[in-house]
Enzyme design. Structure first.
Site, PDB file in Angstrom:
ATOM      1  N   ASP A  19      -7.594   6.001  11.317  1.00 52.20           N
ATOM      2  CA  ASP A  19      -7.270   6.708  10.073  1.00 52.20           C
ATOM      3  C   ASP A  19      -8.490   6.702   9.160  1.00 52.20           C
ATOM      4  OD1 ASP A  19      -7.485   4.150   9.164  1.00 52.20           O
ATOM      5  OD2 ASP A  19      -5.385   3.912   8.592  1.00 52.20           O
ATOM      6  N   GLU A  43     -11.056  -4.622  12.701  1.00 53.54           N
ATOM      7  CA  GLU A  43     -10.659  -4.589  11.305  1.00 53.54           C
ATOM      8  C   GLU A  43      -9.261  -5.201  11.147  1.00 53.54           C
ATOM      9  OE1 GLU A  43      -9.502  -0.679  10.568  1.00 53.54           O
ATOM     10  OE2 GLU A  43      -8.820  -1.053   8.524  1.00 53.54           O
ATOM     11  N   ASP A  83      -8.845   1.208  13.003  1.00 51.45           N
ATOM     12  CA  ASP A  83      -7.717   2.138  13.041  1.00 51.45           C
ATOM     13  C   ASP A  83      -8.216   3.577  13.087  1.00 51.45           C
ATOM     14  OD1 ASP A  83      -5.890   0.131  12.926  1.00 51.45           O
ATOM     15  OD2 ASP A  83      -5.606   0.241  10.747  1.00 51.45           O
ATOM     16  N   ASP A 121      -9.222   4.982   6.476  1.00 50.96           N
ATOM     17  CA  ASP A 121      -9.768   3.657   6.169  1.00 50.96           C
ATOM     18  C   ASP A 121     -10.596   3.132   7.329  1.00 50.96           C
ATOM     19  OD1 ASP A 121      -8.735   3.525   3.658  1.00 50.96           O
ATOM     20  OD2 ASP A 121      -6.873   2.513   4.286  1.00 50.96           O
TER      21      ASP A 121
END
Ligand code: 0RA
Length: 623
Positions: A491, A416, A489, A493
């Site tokens: 997180d 990403e 990541d 997102d």
């Protein structure tokens, strides 16, 4: 304490055997095995409901890490066992496979999934307490690590009957310490749909959350729930019956989506890998539609099963006396007699339904013909594209491919973000590691459908890099890599993009997941430095642990992959020697799809609730 003699020794043997090899009895000592203990107890209450004696089950997750399951069934027998000269309850709780001797279970589950018996739960619990309401009294007994520490005694009076078991999984055995609310809620909801009229309450005392699961319509309600927010083109069809001790309940409905959603269960176990009940259902469905078409539609040409199944949502639930399970995760039903029973029932009942619902029937047949046409068009388009591709070898421009010719060792990292993609390209071993950066906002597959998804540049890049095609004709033998690794990541997102990619793979490249070729890379959350030594830390728990050991140390939190320099990225996330990869199972992908449906769907209430419940574990999607 009571004096235990001869049979105690045997009991201790059983307990010891279970504690020595917990994996043999509950699968593993991680999240799965930990929750398996709870499923085992819930299954016992469900059996009592199936036998017609229990209408309510209450599951409570307590603050101390224990859980309790309470039902209003007949209560586990407490009378003295004629051979063992001990209360039946104690035998059930301490002897392996004693359950069957007392419960006249019509549907005994085998195959090592559930049905291992309460004694296994007991042996793997730090402590377990049981209350039985029976014969006008409340009986109570406590166990520790499988052994009774109190005699069975009367602690009160009761007009009703029922059983309550509270237990705490033993931290000496399990790596996991807490029940996962989301996991428990999803399974209980599923069980409520599969057992209509049964009320299941979930109370999470750690957060104060309470939910009640109840379905008057059973599998029909399940299908309606799965189709929320989709355009449907028929009413829900319900088929049920029983033959040779095999009972069948099926609900299905056609939608204008371009993928199939089929959930199959045998004795309430989610058979992710399908089996004879699924092939029987498909065969009966195909035969009924073709028979109806032949009789009622002019110039009718036979329709294939896959054209019929496009847009189909179905829940298939069978109860089989001696189920056999096979497959990677032991979730494929293999009893041959089930196929014939399901097929003939579905054929007969659905044909009758079609004849009684001519306008639904017309719409269904139209949909099938449309699917057929779309498939032929797509095939032609693909052939055209293939010809062009062969001419120009059109791999996506952003793909940094690897040089190895050995498909098995080739790895594709889907990364990403451009900056993380850049780092990954520098960090990789270009001999066997390819990198494809994608932009964060790739298409919403839930809403888009395959044809629109294919117009999306990111999806097209992924599909052409992988090389096996897309949709029903996906060919795993043409795939250009041995591992497809999603690297995002750590997180919310990142979790979102991962969920989206998994949903896409689940719907349009399922064989890739079934072949075990899809992985999720786990980047570290922290870098801890003490003097010259550097540690990479992958979870909050691990951080606590390491800081306790090291004392004062320098902690750096990685907010994203982009924050790591290429050397760090290689060391922590890409180097096969040191990285952490989690293989995605079909069940993970199924969960992702379900999560996705809720996150993207129309039902605002459900979405709110879901986000609140899962905020903590979304990041741990890959367990
Ligand atoms: C064996 C026989 C009977 C009930 C049960 C087992 C039973 C087990 C569990 C476990 C959790 N809840 C349960 N409820 C019932 C019935 C004996 C009789 O009354 O005839």
């Amino acid at each position: 304490m009571t004096d235990y003699t001869a049979e105690t020794i045997e009991v201790l043997d059983d307990i010891q055997a279970v504690r020595k090899r917990p994996g043999m009895y509950v699968g593993d000592t991680g999240v799965r095995g930990f929750h398996h203990l709870l499923w085992e107890i819930v299954d016992n209450s469900i059996d009592e409901a199936l036998a017609g004696y229990c209408t309510e089950i209450k599951v409570t997750l307590h603050k101390d890490g224990s859980a309790s399951v309470e039902d209003n069934g007949r209560g586990i027998p407490v009378e003295e066992h004629p051979i063992f000269k001990r209360p039946a309850l104690e035998i059930v709780m301490t002897k392996l496979h004693a359950g069957g001797k007392f419960s006249k279970k019509a549907y005994k589950v085998s195959g090592g999934l559930h049905g291992v018996g309460l004694s296994v739960v007991n042996a793997l619990s730090e402590w377990l307490e049981v209350w039985v309401k029976r014969n006008g009294k409340v009986f109570y007994q406590r166990y520790e690590r499988g052994k009774p520490v109190t005699p069975l005694r009367v602690v009160g009076e009761a007009k009703e009957t029922g059983t309550k078991i509270r237990f705490k999984p033993d931290p000496e055995i399990f790596e996991v310490k807490e029940f996962d609310y989301g996991l428990v809620a999803e399974r209980l909801e599923e069980l409520a749909f599969l057992n209509k009229g049964l009320k299941i309450t979930l109370i999470d005392e750690r957060t104060g959350k309470v939910r009640v699961f109840y379905s008057e319509e059973g599998v029909v309600g399940f299908v309606r729930y799965l189709n929320e927010g989709k355009r449907t083109i028929s009413d829900v069809v319900y088929v049920s019956g029983e033959r040779n001790g095999i009972s069948v309940e099926i609900a299905f409905q056609f939608t204008d989506e371009d993928y199939e959603t089929l959930l199959a269960f045998a004795n309430n176990i989610h058979t992710v890998e399908g089996g004879t009940h699924v092939s029987g259902f498909r065969a009966g469905l195909t035969r009924a539609i073709n028979e109806y078409g032949k009789k009622n539609v002019k110039k009718f040409k036979p329709i294939s099963g896959s054209d019929i199944r496009e847009g189909l949502t179905a829940v298939v639930s069978v109860k089989v006396p001696e189920p056999q399970f096979e497959g990677q995760t032991k979730t494929k039903l293999t009893n041959t007699e089930v196929k014939t029973v399901v097929e003939s029932l579905v054929y007969r009942e659905f044909l009758k339904w079609l004849e009684e619902h001519p306008s639904d029937a017309n719409r269904i047949i139209e949909k099938c013909l449309l699917a057929m046409k779309a498939r032929e068009m797509a095939k032609r388009a693909r052939e055209l594209v293939k010809k062009k591709a062969e001419a120009s070898l059109s791999l996506p421009g952003k793909l940094a491919d690897c040089s190895s010719k050995d498909v098995k060792e080739r790895e594709l990292f889907i990364v990403e973000g451009e900056s993380a993609g850049g780092s990954a390209k520098q960090a990789r071993d270009r001999r066997f590691q390819a990198v494809l950066p994608i932009r964060g906002k790739i298409i919403n597959v839930e809403k888009a459908g395959m044809l629109r998804a294919l117009k999306n540049e990111e999806i097209r890049a992924i599909a052409s890099a992988i090389g096996g095609g897309i949709g029903r004709d996906f060919d795993v033998s043409k795939v250009r890599y041995g591992k497809i690794i999603i690297m995002t990541d750590a997180d919310i997102d990142g979790a979102h993009i991962r969920t989206l990619l998994l949903t896409f793979f689940y719907r349009y490249m399922r064989p890739l997941i079934e072949a075990g070729m899809v992985y999720v890379a786990l980047p570290p959350l922290y870098r801890v430095k003490k003097g010259e030594r550097v540690y990479y830390v992958y979870s909050e728990g691990e951080l606590k642990e390491i800081l306790r050991k090291l004392g004062k140390a320098e902690v750096q939190r990685f907010k994203g992959l982009g924050e790591m320099n290429p050397e760090q990225l290689w060391e922590t996330t890409m180097n096969p020697e040191t990285r952490k990869l989690v293989r995605v199972t079909i069940e993970d992908a199924f969960m992702a799809e379900r999560m996705f449906k809720i996150l993207m769907g129309e039902n605002v209430e459900e979405r709110k609730e879901f986000i609140l419940n899962h905020a903590r574990e979304v990041k741990n999607l890959d367990v």
